[in-house]
Design a protein around this motif. Structure first.
Motif, PDB file in Angstrom:
ATOM      1  N   ARG A 139      78.113 -11.940  19.686  1.00  0.00           N
ATOM      2  CA  ARG A 139      77.255 -12.086  18.515  1.00  0.00           C
ATOM      3  C   ARG A 139      75.802 -12.341  18.933  1.00  0.00           C
ATOM      4  N   ARG A 140      75.614 -13.193  19.912  1.00  0.00           N
ATOM      5  CA  ARG A 140      74.259 -13.480  20.397  1.00  0.00           C
ATOM      6  C   ARG A 140      73.616 -12.223  20.988  1.00  0.00           C
ATOM      7  N   TRP A 143      72.592  -9.744  18.225  1.00  0.00           N
ATOM      8  CA  TRP A 143      71.357 -10.155  17.550  1.00  0.00           C
ATOM      9  C   TRP A 143      70.137  -9.940  18.441  1.00  0.00           C
ATOM     10  N   SER A 422      73.457 -16.843  15.756  1.00  0.00           N
ATOM     11  CA  SER A 422      74.537 -16.802  16.746  1.00  0.00           C
ATOM     12  C   SER A 422      75.607 -17.843  16.481  1.00  0.00           C
ATOM     13  N   TYR A 423      75.187 -19.081  16.176  1.00  0.00           N
ATOM     14  CA  TYR A 423      76.121 -20.172  16.027  1.00  0.00           C
ATOM     15  C   TYR A 423      76.520 -20.427  14.582  1.00  0.00           C
TER      16      TYR A 423
END
Length: 425
Positions: A139-140, A143, A422-423
């Protein structure tokens, strides 16, 4: 900076060298514990000096290296320098070409892979299972791809974030691989990195891109050019990732050994990196640097070979700076444990390093305003001395912004956004 030891590793299955074991799945007859949520970003009090200091210094190199992209209306030669520079330009060319070009970018890549490894370790130490950890890494990285694409289209065609996002996808897929796998991957892709480095020895033609079917000196034309640049970046992403993998493998191996987090335990390695790396880097850079200021008249094949030499020895330069800063940090460890506080200069560099994404993007905003022909136009017909001085000024502005944010305990807006995406909450 925290001097506390890391939490004890989670007991369980074996994991790659340098990483705590990842949790073992429960026996089918046992009740499965609730999944552990991904551990959040590292708090400022837990950060270590050496990585952030290196990022702060590397951003000055990135600014100096990127500034030449904005030179327009000049015939460009090796290393992206105008072939008819003044005496002052030649001085700037020698300094930047020897100590910055193909040195700052590998350093930033090393630090990216190192930080990726720290992120992986942090999830493992908190008991996060592999599926959730890999999901966070993917995911990080996705992005970062988005950030990079927007950066290219809106600001700067020489973006590195898109490439790092693509590299992050590969590292996320490999995060549980052994050290041996990373060594094999690094050595097997080294030839790709070397061959790609040769391009810096070849002249770049006209700096104003007059061959384009539209006027790139206008706002609309510049936007169209950057859209084309993004398309090219997307199609070349596999090659770019392959080129970055040797450096990323080095950063991963250093990160797994916590070389910059506990430099006092690696003084012998750090000292060797500094004392051996700098001579190799300087001697490898000088032949192409001298050719770029008109010393000798090497042919195209020779210039390409000098580009390979310049690029490959740049990795030694990046490792040398890692060694020098780590060596210094090791000597400082006792003073820090005794309660010594960093001085003003060190604090400013650390503030920049902690907000490296924000400062990198801010550099592009300032460069566009100052140098683009449809803005203030200071890059039109500029020499390398002028743009180098502008680059230093731009970097100092980012330092000032970072210091103000640091004093108000405010994270960089780009870091905050990336962490939120991300988190999650």
């Amino acid at each position: 900076m925290s001097t506390n030891p890391p939490p004890p590793p989670v007991s369980g299955a074996a994991s790659p060298a340098g990483l705590p074991p990842l949790p073992v799945a429960p026996h089918p007859t046992e009740a499965a514990p609730p999944p552990t949520a991904c551990s959040g970003p590292i708090a400022a009090s837990e950060r270590f000096i050496a990585p952030d200091l290196l990022r702060g210094v590397a951003l000055l190199g990135i600014a100096l290296a990127n500034a030449v992209y904005y030179i327009g209306g000049r015939v460009i030669g090796p290393l992206g320098r105008p072939v008819d520079g003044s005496a002052g330009d030649h001085v700037a060319d020698v300094i930047v070409g020897t100590f910055v070009d193909n040195r700052a970018f590998p350093l930033f890549t090393l630090l990216f892979a190192y930080g990726f490894t720290v992120l992986v370790r942090r999830q493992a130490e908190r008991g996060v299972d592999r599926r959730r950890a890999r999901s966070l890494l993917l995911r990080r990285s996705l992005w970062l791809l988005v950030f990079g694409a927007l950066h290219v289209v809106l600001l700067f065609e020489g973006d590195i974030l898109f490439s790092y996002g693509a590299l992050g996808l590969v590292l996320a897929a490999m995060f549980a691989a052994s050290d041996r796998v990373f060594r094999v991957v690094g050595w097997s892709t080294l030839a790709i990195f070397a061959l790609a480095s040769g391009a810096d020895g070849v002249g770049g033609g006209a700096g104003d891109l007059s061959w384009l079917p539209f006027d790139q000196t206008t706002l609309l034309g510049d936007l169209l050019w950057r859209v084309l640049a993004l398309v090219a970046l997307v199609f070349s992403a596999p090659l770019t990732v392959a080129m970055l993998l040797p450096i990323a493998a080095l950063g991963t191996l250093l990160g797994r050994r916590r070389v910059l987090e506990h430099p006092e335990q690696h003084v012998f390695l750090l000292r060797r990196l500094a004392l051996i790396g700098f001579p190799i880097s300087i001697l490898g850079a000088l032949p192409l640097v001298l050719a770029s200021i008109g010393v000798g008249e090497p042919g195209p094949v020779a210039l390409y070979a000098l580009g390979v030499l310049h690029g490959t020895t740049g990795v030694a330069g990046a490792l040398a700076l890692v060694g020098l800063v780590g060596w210094w940090a090791a000597g400082r460890a006792e003073r820090v444990s005794a309660g010594a506080r960093p001085g003003a200069v060190l604090s400013a560099l650390l503030a920049v390093g902690r907000r490296s994404l924000t400062c990198y993007l801010l550099q592009s905003v300032l460069f566009v305003v100052l140098l683009k022909p449809w803005a203030l136009g200071l890059g039109v017909g500029a020499g390398t001395l002028r743009v180098a001085l502008i680059a230093v000024g731009v970097w100092l502005v980012t330092v000032l912004v970072a210091v103000v944010l640091e004093r108000t305990a405010t994270p960089g807006p780009a870091e905050r956004l990336l962490r939120r995406l991300s988190y999650g909450r």
